[in-house]
Design a protein around this motif. Sequence first.
Motif, mmCIF file in Angstrom:
data_model
loop_
_atom_site.group_PDB
_atom_site.id
_atom_site.type_symbol
_atom_site.label_atom_id
_atom_site.label_comp_id
_atom_site.label_asym_id
_atom_site.label_seq_id
_atom_site.Cartn_x
_atom_site.Cartn_y
_atom_site.Cartn_z
ATOM 1 N N THR A 34 -9.446 3.528 8.399
ATOM 2 C CA THR A 34 -9.340 4.400 6.942
ATOM 3 C C THR A 34 -8.660 3.358 5.959
ATOM 4 N N LEU A 35 -7.658 2.767 6.572
ATOM 5 C CA LEU A 35 -6.692 2.008 5.564
ATOM 6 C C LEU A 35 -7.889 0.797 4.899
ATOM 7 N N GLN A 36 -8.638 0.115 5.944
ATOM 8 C CA GLN A 36 -9.188 -0.978 5.326
ATOM 9 C C GLN A 36 -10.491 -0.318 4.482
ATOM 10 N N SER A 37 -11.109 0.791 4.874
ATOM 11 C CA SER A 37 -12.051 1.115 3.948
ATOM 12 C C SER A 37 -11.543 1.760 2.721
ATOM 13 N N GLY A 38 -10.253 2.222 2.596
ATOM 14 C CA GLY A 38 -9.603 2.317 1.138
ATOM 15 C C GLY A 38 -9.454 0.979 0.602
ATOM 16 N N LEU A 39 -9.078 0.112 1.143
ATOM 17 C CA LEU A 39 -8.794 -1.197 0.368
ATOM 18 C C LEU A 39 -10.022 -1.715 0.000
ATOM 19 N N ALA A 40 -11.187 -1.585 0.575
ATOM 20 C CA ALA A 40 -12.670 -2.057 0.146
ATOM 21 C C ALA A 40 -12.989 -1.366 -0.877
ATOM 22 N N LEU A 41 -12.707 0.108 -0.995
ATOM 23 C CA LEU A 41 -13.255 0.633 -2.285
ATOM 24 C C LEU A 41 -12.500 0.484 -3.313
ATOM 25 N N LEU A 42 -11.063 0.194 -3.195
ATOM 26 C CA LEU A 42 -10.335 -0.070 -4.239
ATOM 27 C C LEU A 42 -10.515 -1.406 -4.843
ATOM 28 N N TYR A 43 -11.003 -2.378 -3.985
ATOM 29 C CA TYR A 43 -11.335 -3.845 -4.475
ATOM 30 C C TYR A 43 -12.510 -3.630 -5.234
ATOM 31 N N GLY A 44 -13.759 -3.097 -4.699
ATOM 32 C CA GLY A 44 -14.853 -2.638 -5.547
ATOM 33 C C GLY A 44 -14.535 -2.216 -6.898
ATOM 34 N N LEU A 45 -13.665 -1.153 -6.862
ATOM 35 C CA LEU A 45 -13.239 -0.485 -8.115
ATOM 36 C C LEU A 45 -12.368 -1.479 -9.000
ATOM 37 N N LEU A 46 -11.620 -2.327 -8.594
ATOM 38 C CA LEU A 46 -10.591 -3.241 -9.472
ATOM 39 C C LEU A 46 -10.510 -4.444 -8.761
ATOM 40 N N PRO A 47 -11.545 -5.471 -8.836
ATOM 41 C CA PRO A 47 -11.353 -6.484 -8.327
ATOM 42 C C PRO A 47 -10.120 -7.378 -8.544
ATOM 43 N N GLU A 48 -9.646 -8.061 -7.835
ATOM 44 C CA GLU A 48 -8.391 -8.782 -7.873
ATOM 45 C C GLU A 48 -7.505 -8.240 -8.372
ATOM 46 N N PHE A 49 -7.280 -6.867 -7.883
ATOM 47 C CA PHE A 49 -5.921 -5.930 -8.470
ATOM 48 C C PHE A 49 -4.758 -6.590 -7.994
ATOM 49 N N ASP A 50 -3.637 -6.432 -8.915
ATOM 50 C CA ASP A 50 -2.499 -6.902 -8.786
ATOM 51 C C ASP A 50 -1.732 -5.983 -7.537
ATOM 52 N N TRP A 51 -1.566 -6.773 -6.542
ATOM 53 C CA TRP A 51 -0.884 -6.337 -5.391
ATOM 54 C C TRP A 51 0.587 -5.599 -5.771
ATOM 55 N N THR A 52 1.172 -6.234 -6.498
ATOM 56 C CA THR A 52 2.736 -5.915 -7.112
ATOM 57 C C THR A 52 2.769 -4.363 -7.461
ATOM 58 N N LYS A 53 1.830 -4.054 -8.218
ATOM 59 C CA LYS A 53 1.166 -2.640 -8.824
ATOM 60 C C LYS A 53 1.194 -1.711 -7.988
ATOM 61 N N LEU A 54 0.630 -1.831 -6.669
ATOM 62 C CA LEU A 54 0.223 -0.946 -5.547
ATOM 63 C C LEU A 54 0.963 -0.633 -4.650
ATOM 64 N N VAL A 55 1.068 0.814 -4.732
ATOM 65 C CA VAL A 55 1.649 1.543 -3.312
ATOM 66 C C VAL A 55 0.894 2.352 -2.514
ATOM 67 N N LEU A 56 0.937 1.773 -1.213
ATOM 68 C CA LEU A 56 0.053 2.367 -0.111
ATOM 69 C C LEU A 56 0.977 3.530 0.644
ATOM 70 N N ARG A 57 0.494 4.801 0.356
ATOM 71 C CA ARG A 57 1.423 5.704 1.250
ATOM 72 C C ARG A 57 0.393 6.136 2.513
ATOM 73 N N HIS A 58 1.234 6.612 3.510
ATOM 74 C CA HIS A 58 0.806 7.009 4.827
ATOM 75 C C HIS A 58 0.496 8.611 4.894
ATOM 76 N N GLN A 59 -0.473 9.039 5.301
ATOM 77 C CA GLN A 59 -0.682 10.730 5.838
ATOM 78 C C GLN A 59 -0.714 10.866 6.811
ATOM 79 N N TRP A 60 0.222 11.611 7.463
ATOM 80 C CA TRP A 60 0.177 11.614 9.288
ATOM 81 C C TRP A 60 -0.989 12.482 9.430
ATOM 82 N N SER A 61 -1.242 13.602 8.717
ATOM 83 C CA SER A 61 -2.196 14.453 9.227
ATOM 84 C C SER A 61 -3.719 14.352 8.753
#
Length: 393
Positions: free
Chosen positions: A212-239
Amino acid sequence: MMLARNRFIFLVVVAAVLAIVSLSAQFLHLIPVAPVSDERPLGKSRKRVNPVPHTEPPEPDPIYEAHAYCNTPSRTELAWEGHSPAGYKLLSVQVMIRHGDRYPLYAIPKTKRPTIDCTLVPSRRPSHPQLAAFISHMTHAGRGRWDSVLGSLPRFPTHHACEMGELTQTGVVQHLRNGEILRTVYIKRHKLLPADWSSWQLYVESTGKSRTLQSGLALLYGLLPEFDWTKLVLRHQWSTLFCGSSCDCPIRNQYLEEEQRRQYKLRVADTLLDRTYVDMARTVGVPTRQLRAANPIDSLLCHFCHNLTFPCTAQGCLTMEQFAVIKRQQMEDERDRQQRGLYLRYALLAAHPFLNRTAARMLRVADGRQEELFALFSAHDVTMAPVLSAHSV
């Protein structure tokens, strides 16, 4: 609550087949359409060639439905993404996706596991023009801000021999393409995010599975190519229901148990399905109960979608006819589920915490408060199913 005339808020949901569906019934659906040659190579080959249907059959067809499930990246069919009534403006987009194509979670006893390479190779099909750049960009992921659970996961699949449940290259390409489509609609056309977007304008949440993490990152890269990592916060959903702190619901679990009993009764009443499992168990040399418990459709779908021959033993091979019987029963189960309505009662309660949280976020945007403009939730089949069912999709 009625929104102001010039405010149009759009909720996007990506279905289990990776169709992108919104609350306003706008959708994007990707189905395999490129024909595959029927020519067989000389000598023995473990590769099975499946003809890909171009049009939907007049009657429900298990093999056609299986092709649609595979969602092999080929040609993209667009519909109403980003369209809105005259005088309305798009303010925010909420996206929930199901992870892309994965390796099976279950193995058929006494058979060889499907041989699939889960490393990313841009020259191998299916591929994407941005795949090499995506791989390179993921090596800088340490610059992002990660919840601890997600921070320990790999950013893209790396095993030559896929691990159970691992995202495949097909899965990565599926979401690179989905992200590219959303970029065309929401970034280029609607200017949803400015070029200098800030951290608060983007929200990303994933379960703690690498696929799920890798799928989200792939979609995000397609949406925002070369996005700025320093602006990105990745949150975990336990459920897997994305219910956060609102997961305790005994009546929801009761409805789910009723739905599971309905499924069980329908399966045991299917004599053709029972005979098929008996034949399959005899072929692989295990008790029928053990074969059923191994959920063979999970592995067979992987073989089917990757054009691999079905597993064989000294007693013979599992067949396309057996595969079709199981798929047919799944289709009948879906029809019965919709008619009986037991699952809908479960779905309304299961999806409520996520939808309530999403609606609150959208209303805050409509009120002009500072809120995420694009929210991405990377999830599973068991997440998507109740969300879609709650919206009669």
